[in-house]
Design a protein around this motif. Structure first.
Motif, mmCIF file in Angstrom:
data_model
loop_
_atom_site.group_PDB
_atom_site.id
_atom_site.type_symbol
_atom_site.label_atom_id
_atom_site.label_comp_id
_atom_site.label_asym_id
_atom_site.label_seq_id
_atom_site.Cartn_x
_atom_site.Cartn_y
_atom_site.Cartn_z
ATOM 1 N N GLY A 120 -8.145 8.704 5.427
ATOM 2 C CA GLY A 120 -7.006 7.824 5.710
ATOM 3 C C GLY A 120 -7.332 6.352 5.461
ATOM 4 O O GLY A 120 -6.589 5.458 5.850
ATOM 5 N N ASP B 226 -5.346 2.512 4.059
ATOM 6 C CA ASP B 226 -4.715 1.454 4.862
ATOM 7 C C ASP B 226 -5.706 0.316 5.091
ATOM 8 O O ASP B 226 -5.362 -0.862 5.016
ATOM 9 C CB ASP B 226 -4.331 1.980 6.257
ATOM 10 C CG ASP B 226 -3.367 3.133 6.201
ATOM 11 O OD1 ASP B 226 -2.564 3.191 5.267
ATOM 12 O OD2 ASP B 226 -3.430 3.991 7.117
ATOM 13 N N LYS C 87 0.855 -1.188 0.000
ATOM 14 C CA LYS C 87 0.000 0.000 0.000
ATOM 15 C C LYS C 87 0.891 1.238 0.000
ATOM 16 O O LYS C 87 1.817 1.345 0.806
ATOM 17 C CB LYS C 87 -0.908 -0.018 1.238
ATOM 18 C CG LYS C 87 -1.857 1.160 1.310
ATOM 19 C CD LYS C 87 -1.368 2.206 2.265
ATOM 20 C CE LYS C 87 -2.134 3.495 2.122
ATOM 21 N NZ LYS C 87 -1.661 4.525 3.046
HETATM 22 MG MG MG Z 1 -2.575 7.459 5.944
#
Ligand code: MG
Ligand code: ASP
Length: 486
Positions: free
Chosen positions: A222, A225, A19
């Protein structure tokens, strides 16, 4: 193509999921570095999948476009769109073979056309729905997956961009959607496996998914992830590498503690605790999908790939009594409800927290004395007034009767958490924590330790927070972990 060495409880194919966060794919130079990591790993793994974020800052700009449209600032969002166009075009011209450039620029223009159409209609309607916001904020990943995949092709790798809207199936809780694992794994088998079997490296958009009806959702800021671990779970990946712009998870925030260092190994439980306590390294839900299958997660630096980084798995090399990190959450208020009349009276705690829930505030820490004469809890400072009003409404009777003496509020406090599974069933750890603070005359307002014994949290006044974190890092993490101690 079974690998005889592969662990038998896993998919027999050695599968690596990488990632790349926004900085790792935020400029042509960064993308070249990221691509070089994949090129280096290609011969070592049977299957490689990449998950990418938008270029750093792009998601914020997309959200700013929607905001400008809401405020009827037409010129402002047009300007943002022009900048986004320029930044993505520059990357394409720097990275992609000439014959692919035109097609790719057309794709970017098409995505930005969608953005402009959305902004125009937001301006006319004067409102934007969470569903509209998800379509808008998904565009950064959609543009970047295409560019990064072309960049891999340019260096001779077989790759294809894949839109996660066709893979990650979620509920319709827009902006913070919850993935539906079974449906997701079905899509992954149908759409990713055939590519992997042909030796193609899929570049999947992080952060986004879609409802069963195909409407775009996002997994929360975010969230790339989290996308990566969800796919790792469905694919029975051997490892996940979370490539970022720091060497790994640190023992403390280096802005507060200059000699903070990279933690070589963490357990899933320690990492979950750290994510929760504001370590800001990984999306808080990242660990959850990889725990059951025990897939190790490496946090590493795209720009320093020879550094081993932090390895997160079920095993801990931590020795008894050793602690791993200290972190803090700022801008909080602590409430204390005290009264002799609370003793043995059922329902006070229930009503207290009912009142907090009524105003939608989340409670970060709770502690109650066993004499039952006081309960204290910590909430974000911005909800302090609302919580106070709700408590007065809900506990008015007790206050009038004098069963509760009052509600005290200490504004501007910080929760500091010391984390480490090494404290489990090990006496003396909390003594070290409190000695470290006591020796610098730092007053501890409240304390909580979960029975899981992965962490101790304490509340201090914000004025003491910096020194407290530095002191704990020095005395408990650095000195406490010296090999001479036992
Ligand atoms: Mg991040
Ligand atoms: N681009 C998204 C964000 O900025 C998701 C991510 O980067 O993980 O929140």
């Amino acid at each position: 193509m079974a690998d005889p060495d592969a662990q038998s409880n896993k998919n027999t194919c050695k599968t690596l999921l990488l990632k790349f966060g926004g900085t790792s794919v935020g400029s042509p130079e960064a993308m070249r570095q990221a691509a070089a990591i994949i090129q280096e790993e290609r011969p070592k793994w049977e299957r490689i999948i990449a998950v990418v974020s938008a270029m750093n800052g792009v998601t914020n700009t997309l959200i700013a476009c929607a905001q400008a449209a809401l405020d009827s600032k037409n010129a402002e969002y047009q300007e943002h769109i022009a900048q986004l166009r320029q930044r993505h075009f520059e990357a394409i011209h720097a990275l992609v073979p000439q014959e692919l450039q035109e097609g790719l620029c057309a794709v970017i223009d098409q995505q930005l056309g969608t953005l402009k159409a959305f902004c125009d209609s937001i301006q006319v309607m004067g409102e934007v729905t969470p569903r509209g916001m998800d379509t808008i904020s998904s565009l950064g990943e959609r543009m970047n997956a295409k560019i990064f995949s072309a960049c891999l092709q340019q260096i001779g790798l077989r790759s294809q961009a894949v839109d996660a809207a066709g893979l990650i199936v979620t509920d319709d809780n827009f902006q913070n959607a919850h993935p539906l694992l079974e449906q997701t794994c079905r899509q992954v088998s149908a759409k990713l496996l055939p590519l992997l079997e042909q030796g193609v490296i899929p570049v999947v958009t992080g952060f986004i998914g879609a409802t069963e009806d195909g409407i775009t959702t996002t997994l929360g800021r975010g969230g790339s992830d989290y996308s990566a671990s969800l796919l790792a779970d469905c694919l029975d990946a051997t490892e996940v590498w979370n490539c970022t712009d720091v060497d790994g998870v640190m023992t403390a925030d280096p802005n507060i503690v200059p000699d903070a260092r990279v933690i070589p190994e963490l357990t899933y439980d320690e990492m979950s605790e750290m994510a929760y306590f504001g370590a800001k390294v990984l999306h808080p839900k990242t660990i959850q999908p990889i725990v059951t299958k025990n897939i190790p997660l490496r946090v590493m630096n795209t720009f320093n790939p020879s550094h081993p980084g932090t390895r997160i798995s079920s095993q801990s090399s931590a020795l008894r009594g050793k602690l791993t990190s200290v972190s803090g959450i700022k801008n909080l208020s602590i409430f204390t409800i005290e009264g002799r009349g609370m003793l043995g009276v059922p329902g006070v705690a229930a009503r207290t927290f009912g009142a907090v829930a009524e105003v939608g505030a989340s409670v970060l820490m709770i502690s109650q004395s066993s004499s039952e004469q006081s309960i204290c809890f910590v909430v974000p400072a911005e909800v302090e007034e609302k919580v106070q009003a709700a408590l007065l409404r809900n506990l008015g009777g007790e206050i009038e009767r004098g069963d509760i003496n009052g509600i005290q509020i200490h504004s501007d406090v910080v929760i500091i958490t010391v984390i480490g599974s090494g404290m489990r069933q090990t006496p003396g750890v909390s003594a070290r924590v409190f000695n470290a603070l006591g020796s610098r005359m730092i007053n501890v307002i409240a304390i909580a330790q979960g029975s899981s014994e992965y962490s101790i949290s304490l509340v201090v006044d914000s004025q003491d927070a910096k020194l407290a974190i530095q002191q704990l890092h020095q005395e408990v993490i650095i000195n406490g972990n010296k090999p001479t101690q036992n």
